[in-house]
Write a protein that holds these residues in place. Structure first.
Motif, PDB file in Angstrom:
ATOM      1  N   PHE A  70     -39.133   2.061 -16.511  1.00  0.00           N
ATOM      2  CA  PHE A  70     -39.964   2.999 -17.246  1.00  0.00           C
ATOM      3  C   PHE A  70     -41.436   2.614 -17.127  1.00  0.00           C
ATOM      4  CE2 PHE A  70     -41.885   4.743 -21.070  1.00  0.00           C
ATOM      5  CZ  PHE A  70     -41.419   6.042 -21.023  1.00  0.00           C
TER       6      PHE A  70
ATOM      7  N   LEU B 172     -42.671   3.346 -13.597  1.00  0.00           N
ATOM      8  CA  LEU B 172     -42.940   4.759 -13.324  1.00  0.00           C
ATOM      9  C   LEU B 172     -44.222   5.228 -14.005  1.00  0.00           C
ATOM     10  CD1 LEU B 172     -39.309   6.158 -13.564  1.00  0.00           C
ATOM     11  CD2 LEU B 172     -40.712   6.000 -11.515  1.00  0.00           C
TER      12      LEU B 172
ATOM     13  N   TYR C  13     -35.037   5.102 -10.890  1.00  0.00           N
ATOM     14  CA  TYR C  13     -34.050   5.940 -11.573  1.00  0.00           C
ATOM     15  C   TYR C  13     -32.659   5.318 -11.471  1.00  0.00           C
ATOM     16  CZ  TYR C  13     -37.418   9.542 -12.526  1.00  0.00           C
ATOM     17  OH  TYR C  13     -38.491  10.221 -13.032  1.00  0.00           O
TER      18      TYR C  13
ATOM     19  N   ILE D 113     -32.382   3.033 -14.297  1.00  0.00           N
ATOM     20  CA  ILE D 113     -32.125   3.777 -15.541  1.00  0.00           C
ATOM     21  C   ILE D 113     -30.686   4.273 -15.561  1.00  0.00           C
ATOM     22  CG2 ILE D 113     -32.735   5.889 -16.775  1.00  0.00           C
ATOM     23  CD1 ILE D 113     -35.656   5.268 -15.719  1.00  0.00           C
TER      24      ILE D 113
ATOM     25  N   VAL E 128     -28.040   3.524 -18.528  1.00  0.00           N
ATOM     26  CA  VAL E 128     -27.371   4.620 -19.233  1.00  0.00           C
ATOM     27  C   VAL E 128     -25.863   4.506 -19.056  1.00  0.00           C
ATOM     28  CG1 VAL E 128     -27.006   7.112 -19.170  1.00  0.00           C
ATOM     29  CG2 VAL E 128     -29.308   6.204 -19.135  1.00  0.00           C
TER      30      VAL E 128
ATOM     31  N   TRP F  37     -23.087   3.782 -21.968  1.00  0.00           N
ATOM     32  CA  TRP F  37     -22.027   4.759 -22.183  1.00  0.00           C
ATOM     33  C   TRP F  37     -20.665   4.081 -22.050  1.00  0.00           C
ATOM     34  CZ3 TRP F  37     -17.983   7.949 -20.880  1.00  0.00           C
ATOM     35  CH2 TRP F  37     -17.960   9.195 -21.490  1.00  0.00           C
TER      36      TRP F  37
ATOM     37  N   THR G 108     -21.747  10.262 -26.016  1.00  0.00           N
ATOM     38  CA  THR G 108     -22.989  10.769 -25.440  1.00  0.00           C
ATOM     39  C   THR G 108     -24.054  10.933 -26.522  1.00  0.00           C
ATOM     40  OG1 THR G 108     -21.822  11.881 -23.667  1.00  0.00           O
ATOM     41  CG2 THR G 108     -24.005  12.703 -24.193  1.00  0.00           C
TER      42      THR G 108
ATOM     43  N   LEU H  29     -27.515   8.803 -26.730  1.00  0.00           N
ATOM     44  CA  LEU H  29     -28.820   9.460 -26.715  1.00  0.00           C
ATOM     45  C   LEU H  29     -29.677   8.970 -27.879  1.00  0.00           C
ATOM     46  CD1 LEU H  29     -28.007  13.144 -25.723  1.00  0.00           C
ATOM     47  CD2 LEU H  29     -29.462  11.519 -24.514  1.00  0.00           C
TER      48      LEU H  29
ATOM     49  N   PHE I 157     -30.945   5.500 -27.094  1.00  0.00           N
ATOM     50  CA  PHE I 157     -32.081   5.418 -26.166  1.00  0.00           C
ATOM     51  C   PHE I 157     -33.351   5.976 -26.788  1.00  0.00           C
ATOM     52  CE2 PHE I 157     -28.934   4.531 -22.898  1.00  0.00           C
ATOM     53  CZ  PHE I 157     -29.587   3.501 -22.263  1.00  0.00           C
TER      54      PHE I 157
ATOM     55  N   MET J 299     -36.576   3.694 -27.035  1.00  0.00           N
ATOM     56  CA  MET J 299     -37.866   4.102 -26.484  1.00  0.00           C
ATOM     57  C   MET J 299     -38.952   4.033 -27.560  1.00  0.00           C
ATOM     58  SD  MET J 299     -37.026   7.246 -23.950  1.00  0.00           S
ATOM     59  CE  MET J 299     -38.436   7.525 -22.896  1.00  0.00           C
TER      60      MET J 299
ATOM     61  N   GLY K 120     -41.696   9.995 -19.537  1.00  0.00           N
ATOM     62  CA  GLY K 120     -40.687   9.985 -20.597  1.00  0.00           C
ATOM     63  C   GLY K 120     -39.785  11.210 -20.528  1.00  0.00           C
TER      64      GLY K 120
ATOM     65  N   LYS L 209     -39.185  13.079 -17.813  1.00  0.00           N
ATOM     66  CA  LYS L 209     -38.348  13.018 -16.611  1.00  0.00           C
ATOM     67  C   LYS L 209     -37.167  12.081 -16.829  1.00  0.00           C
ATOM     68  CE  LYS L 209     -41.765  12.486 -13.433  1.00  0.00           C
ATOM     69  NZ  LYS L 209     -42.365  12.274 -12.127  1.00  0.00           N
ATOM     70  N   VAL L 210     -37.478  10.887 -17.347  1.00  0.00           N
ATOM     71  CA  VAL L 210     -36.432   9.894 -17.568  1.00  0.00           C
ATOM     72  C   VAL L 210     -35.426  10.401 -18.597  1.00  0.00           C
ATOM     73  CG1 VAL L 210     -36.010   7.613 -18.532  1.00  0.00           C
ATOM     74  CG2 VAL L 210     -37.824   7.940 -16.873  1.00  0.00           C
TER      75      VAL L 210
ATOM     76  N   PHE M 100     -33.208  12.963 -17.080  1.00  0.00           N
ATOM     77  CA  PHE M 100     -32.282  12.289 -16.169  1.00  0.00           C
ATOM     78  C   PHE M 100     -31.124  11.670 -16.957  1.00  0.00           C
ATOM     79  CE2 PHE M 100     -31.105   8.324 -13.931  1.00  0.00           C
ATOM     80  CZ  PHE M 100     -30.569   8.889 -12.783  1.00  0.00           C
ATOM     81  N   ALA M 101     -31.463  10.966 -18.053  1.00  0.00           N
ATOM     82  CA  ALA M 101     -30.426  10.323 -18.859  1.00  0.00           C
ATOM     83  C   ALA M 101     -29.482  11.361 -19.458  1.00  0.00           C
ATOM     84  CB  ALA M 101     -31.066   9.484 -19.967  1.00  0.00           C
ATOM     85  N   VAL M 102     -30.053  12.469 -19.931  1.00  0.00           N
ATOM     86  CA  VAL M 102     -29.215  13.523 -20.503  1.00  0.00           C
ATOM     87  C   VAL M 102     -28.278  14.084 -19.446  1.00  0.00           C
ATOM     88  CG1 VAL M 102     -29.252  15.845 -21.467  1.00  0.00           C
ATOM     89  CG2 VAL M 102     -30.819  14.129 -22.344  1.00  0.00           C
TER      90      VAL M 102
ATOM     91  N   MET N 298     -25.408  11.492 -18.718  1.00  0.00           N
ATOM     92  CA  MET N 298     -24.407  11.403 -19.782  1.00  0.00           C
ATOM     93  C   MET N 298     -23.693  12.733 -19.969  1.00  0.00           C
ATOM     94  SD  MET N 298     -25.952   8.917 -22.625  1.00  0.00           S
ATOM     95  CE  MET N 298     -27.668   9.265 -22.524  1.00  0.00           C
ATOM     96  N   GLY N 299     -24.433  13.839 -19.746  1.00  0.00           N
ATOM     97  CA  GLY N 299     -23.785  15.140 -19.834  1.00  0.00           C
ATOM     98  C   GLY N 299     -22.670  15.265 -18.816  1.00  0.00           C
TER      99      GLY N 299
END
Lengths: 596, 265, 254
Positions: free
Chosen positions: A245, A248, A499, A502, A506, A510, A552, A556, A559, A563, B6, B8-9, B12-14, B17-18
């Motif tokens: 993060f 980026l 990514y 990340i 993630v 999960w 999920t 969320l 995270f 953050m 933030g 974009k990331v 991406f995470a959603v 996990m989706g």
């Protein structure tokens, strides 16, 4: 300045509040027992329902706790490396890692207190029972918690004060805080594992002898090991994601280089611990089977069998992802083009391994397909559904990942030793022997009875671990003082690699949620398996889809919180950029000559 | 267009996990329910609860699904879709409730055309539902296209007594089992096709070694006199069993034979 | 043969090849659910393959980029613009159209056994129990012969004279009778597990084996305890399989 102080003050306040809450609730059980007759067995949490509330808070608490217990383990190792090699970069990195932990500390404590509040309030009967068994351990837990808090505070704030000749005190504080942290984990694990595999109690559920027999229940040791390793992996991936993060959003090349390196170390830590995690998981699974066959089959073959397919997919993604990250990372190393040709074969092994591992034993089939297959058991793919095949491919995937790392290590180095050819030949031979042993026992496993087959997995593991040891033992002296083909261009890695970091964080988070569901779900309609039955409205164990949605959502939230906390942590950094000597990242692949 | 890192990331995470959630939802969903001990007598039960309990019995303990399907005609038994509505029209003057209860407890009283009369009484072993369970099952069947109006009082109090007692109801018949065994092997020539315990081995007709356990005396007596009218056990050829036992056997031989068959448990 | 070196074409070719091999190479055909899982993994691996270094990625993207922007490919572009929505539409149609077919089932191959069962009013432990007839090694032959007898009288109609699940009636049943010759069936299970399945049959299957359409009868009413153990011995003896043994410590109290 004001924001920094405010953040610190809120951290203090959070921990203190949690401590006070804990003490209040610790005092409760004695009264609660008297009141038990009057009290309902359950209360309903508004809107969400009690189960979902406890589930979400427990998972969040566990995520944070795993992070703050996992990160200091490798932070202190990195600090020791920095201390022994007098390399300021490591000291900076270690401080950076502890800063992340520190920011998450009070949130963990608050969530823990909240969880306790939920248990006492909404599951009073359950909590009364647990207290009747484990009350003495609550005090131990509380004391350890205070000890941990003070050591970590001292460790973090004493960074500058305890430097130079007093650095050894500082390192000892780090080690000490890890010992306290692990002890906390071990105590909490005894409660959780008792719920799965109660021991030391008579038929009515009362404690027979001392509390030790209840603590030392069949799954306690395996869970301790499994969680400790997983915490390191988790800490590594989260730290990697944090670095990604920052990478980026970095404005300067210097900052990019620094966080590129941090991400690399995070991934390296995660990967190293991740490689042994399947073995720890296997040990835990065996102990569950040994404790109760029905529980074991419910977990692996029955109700939860499809959960393991999802697990296999997640782990497959983790394997592919971390290898991919290493391959992308080789691009920033001059001389790494030499090893590009190894990528396709390694990718093929990983892909085929992934496919075999994800092949379900109980397949989803339509009626026509079942008729064509002659049953729900596929005559060919059925062979991939059993443990023999899965153990084999996971061992091969671990070997491949290790090979990726070895190639990365030597990407910009040319050995100057005279025995270079012999050394490398032995290394390749070690890989080949391990692969042959793994495949041989995998195939042979189909021809022997199950109890013998279970023993084979040990040979496979030993072969892989032996290969890793042999290869590393040769590799370290081989590349000591090697000729460099150029310095690593930190910060020039392709942005999409970040990514991947990340994705790893993630996915692993999960996965932890999913495994938490599995561990908790195999108890089915029991609070304490076989002892205290769940008679609430939520006694049914939900289906996978529902569980996945909850996981999920909670991930969320996790995270989002992380953050936010990191953002607050980052505020304190502004204006004191040079406090810990932001030296550029080291130049050799694999971290340094010392090999982190 | 500059999108903040933030966002974009986060997206991406959603997305990641989706997709995990999507996959987990795409496989058939199984919930693990705690086992239930069903006793509805004495308590206040809503029709909805009753129907739910009955559906559970239909799928599990009742073993109904081995022959009956809902929304799909089976080879062995009628399709039960809409059974609750149809039941009222089956027998003139009989309510849906009464018909359903009768068909559960005395299945041979009315057999739907085109199907063999093979259904066992559900309150007798091996199914052996208790009174509550028959009640719930009736409610479930009523709910298939009809209205649920069955009460516990509609179910005879004797139901389930056999199940609770652990064996079939006591049934006395004035015959001599030993003489009946002679008839089985001799004049009756049953042995040519049937096996009965230690006697006989022919697989042409169904093995009768435990016939008393799986069939009622009514069925056994009827089957000897009128084989074609009682249907044929699935898997065996139709019309093989001779029709003339009623004219060939004397009444004593017939009673002896039946009492012998009733010893086969 | 320059086009063979194009990463884009390589990726497409591998994808198509993998699909053909997995779809038509596996006999009997793999279920759709498994096939799509495989293809997902292969897609993931292909994406990694084409993007694992910068040159390869550029090579992969170039034809896509050219098709989308270069004036020369206007025709192809128009075709794609028409084709892609049509494909999506077709996919939506296949998902939405009613099919004369039941929904997919998820049936656990080895459901979890209960800890103990009631067998003719007597409680029999499933967890941890050994075949009592195996203790007397001298009578082994006798028991196997008796089991053979019981098998031929009762089981052969469905499970077949070769114990391969291909008896006379087998073709009428779905799910079909178990094939004992398959190393994935009885060789993976303890004898006690088989005892449970034989005694309780289809009606005794637990939740995860829904829908309860197994026609396996509950044999507890017709076979004695000894007969069931004998027939189990026969199954293993005839097929040459070994029953799974209990691990030490599995006779747990719970």
């Amino acid at each position: 300045m004001s924001i920094v102080t405010a953040a610190r003050r809120s951290a203090y306040a959070g921990v203190l509040l949690a401590a006070v809450l804990t003490l209040v609730f610790l005092a409760l059980p004695a009264e609660a027992q008297q009141a038990a007759a009057r009290e309902p067995a359950y209360r309903a949490f508004p809107l969400l329902g009690s189960r979902l509330a406890v589930w979400a808070v427990a998972q969040l608490h566990l995520n944070f706790a795993a992070f703050i217990l996992g990160v200091p383990i490798f932070a202190v190792i990195i600090e020791i490396i920095g201390w022994r090699t007098r390399d300021a970069r490591y000291d900076w990195l270690s401080h950076e890692f502890v800063k992340l932990t520190f920011a998450a500390f009070s949130t963990t404590a608050l969530l823990g207190a909240f969880l306790l509040f939920l248990f006492v309030g909404y599951y009073p009967k359950f909590w009364t029972y647990m207290s009747s068994i484990f009350f003495p351990t609550y005090w131990v837990y509380a004391l350890l918690f205070f000890a941990e808090t003070f050591t970590v505070y001292l460790w973090y704030y004493g960074w500058d004060w305890l430097s130079g000749s007093r650095k050894w005190i500082h390192v000892s504080l780090g080690v000490l805080s890890n010992l306290f942290g692990t002890a906390i984990l071990v105590v909490a694990n005894s409660w959780v594992t008792f719920m799965m595999s109660p021991s030391g109690i008579d038929d009515s559920g009362a404690l027979k002898g001392g509390v030790w027999a209840a603590i030392h229940n069949p799954t306690w040791i395996p869970i301790n090991i499994h969680r400790l390793i997983a915490n390191i992996v988790f800490g590594g991936t989260i730290a990697g994601a944090y670095a990604a993060f920052r990478f980026l959003s970095a404005k300067t090349d210097e900052e990019r280089a620094r966080y590129d390196w941090m991400g690399y170390i995070g991934n390296f830590v995660a990967l190293s611990a991740f490689i042994v995690l399947p073995f720890a998981g296997y040990y835990l699974g065996r102990e569950i089977y040994a404790f109760n066959q029905t529980m074991g089959i419910t977990m692996m073959g029955g109700f939860m069998s499809w959960l393991w397919i999802i697990q296999a997919i997640l782990i497959g993604i983790l394997f592919l992802g971390s290898n991919y990250y290493l391959w992308l990372g080789m691009e920033r190393i001059p001389g790494a083009e030499r090893y590009r040709k190894y990528v396709p074969p390694m990718l093929i092994i990983l892909t085929v391994g992934f496919m075999v591992w994800a092949t379900p034993r109980s397949m989803v089939v339509t009626l026509d397909e079942a008729r064509a297959m002659g049953g729900t058991h596929h005559p060919l793919l059925g062979f991939f559904g059993v443990m023999s095949a899965k153990n084999t491919v996971v061992n091969l995937m671990i070997l491949t990942t290790f090979l990726s790392y070895i190639l990365y290590r030597r990407a910009n180095r040319i050995s100057t030793r005279s025995w270079v050819r012999t050394g490398m030949a032995i290394q390749w031979a070690a890989f080949a022997v391990a692969a042959v042993v793994v495949v041989f026992y995998g195939v042979y496993g189909y021809f022997v009875e199950s109890i013998v087959r279970i023993g084979f997995s040990v040979y496979q593991v030993v072969a892989v671990l032996a290969a890793i040891v042999v290869v590393m033992a040769i590799d370290v002296p081989l590349f000591k003082g090697a000729r460099s083909t150029g310095t690593i261009r930190w910060g020039t890695i392709a942005p999409h690699s970040q990514y991947v970091l990340i994705l790893l964080a993630v996915t692993f988070t999960w996965l932890m949620g999913l495994m938490g569901f599995a561990r908790s779900g195999i108890r089915q309609h029991w609070h304490v398996y076989g002892v205290l039955r769940d008679t609430s409205v939520d006694a049914a164990t939900p289906a996978l889809g529902y569980a996945a949605n909850v996981i999920t959502s909670v991930t969320l939230v996790f995270f989002a919180l992380v953050m936010f906390i990191f953002w607050i942590g980052g505020l304190g950094e502004k204006g004191k950029e040079t406090a810990h000597g932001h030296a550029p990242a080291p130049v050799l692949a694999g971290g340094s000559d010392q090999d982190v | 267009m500059h999108v903040p890192v933030g966002v974009k990331v986060g997206l991406f995470a959603v997305a990641v996990m989706g997709s995990y959630s999507y996959f987990a939802n795409s496989i058939p969903q199984i919930e693990s329910k705690p086992p239930q001990e069903l006793s509805l007598e004495g308590g206040n039960v809503t029709p909805a609860q009753l129907v739910k309990a009955g559906e559970e019995i239909f799928h599990t303990k009742g073993t109904c699904e081995i022959c009956h399907r809902i929304g799909q005609p089976g080879t062995r038994a009628p399709d039960l879709a809409g059974a609750g509505g149809r039941a009222a029209k089956r027998k003139p003057g009989m309510s849906a409730k009464a018909y359903l209860i009768e068909s559960l407890l005395q299945p041979q009283a009315y057999v739907v055309e085109g199907y063999p009369p093979i259904m066992p009484a559900v309150d007798k072993p091996p199914i052996a539902l208790n009174r509550s369970e028959v009640w719930a099952l009736t409610a479930f069947l009523e709910s298939l296209g009809g209205t649920v109006d069955v009460t516990l009082n509609d179910i005879p109090a004797s139901v389930g007594a056999a199940a609770a007692g652990g064996g079939a109801a006591e049934f006395k018949i004035p015959g001599d089992p030993q003489a009946g065994a002679q008839v089985f092997q001799g004049k009756g020539t049953c042995i040519a096709c049937h096996k009965a315990g230690k006697i006989g081995a022919s697989p042409v007709g169904p093995d009768l070694s435990q016939i008393a356990k799986i069939q009622t005396p009514d069925y056994i007596m009827g089957k000897i006199l009128n084989p074609a009218g009682m249907g044929t056990v699935a898997g065996f050829p139709k019309g093989v069993m001779p029709q003339d036992f009623g004219t060939r056997l004397t009444s004593k031989e017939y009673v002896d034979l039946v009492s012998f068959l009733l010893t086969l448990k | 043969m320059r086009f063979l070196r194009s990463r884009f074409l390589q990726a497409v070719a591998i994808f198509v090849l993998a699909f053909v091999v997995l779809r038509f190479g596996i006999r009997p055909p793999a279920p759709w659910s498994v096939l799509s899982l495989y293809m997902f993994i292969i897609t993931l691996a292909l994406l990694i393959f084409v993007s694992s270094d910068r040159d390869s990625w550029r090579d992969f993207v170039r034809p896509i980029w050219l098709t989308l922007t270069d004036p020369r490919y206007r025709g192809l572009r128009s075709v794609i613009v028409v084709l892609v929505p049509l494909l999506f539409g077709y996919y939506a149609y296949t998902q939405a159209a009613a099919k004369p077919q039941g929904p997919p089932e998820l049936r656990a191959v080895h459901p979890a056994p209960p800890a103990s069962i009631q067998f003719r009013g007597k409680e029999i432990n499933i967890s941890g129990v050994e075949n009592p007839l195996r203790k007397d090694a001298a009578a082994f032959g006798k028991h196997v012969a008796a089991g053979h007898d019981t098998y031929i009288r009762n089981c052969v109609y469905c499970h077949g004279d070769n114990l391969d699940g291909k008896g006379h009636f087998a073709y009428g049943f779905n799910p079909p009778p178990a094939n004992f010759q398959d190393p994935g069936t009885i060789a993976m299970l303890q004898e006690a597990y088989l005892f449970w399945r034989i005694a309780k049959g289809g009606p005794g299957l637990p939740k995860e084996s829904t829908p309860w359409n197994s026609v396996m009868p509950a044999w507890e009413e017709r076979l004695t305890e000894e007969q069931i153990w004998q027939v189990i011995m026969f199954l293993y003896d005839f097929t040459g399989q070994q029953p799974r043994r209990w691990e030490a410590g599995e006779h747990a109290s719970h």
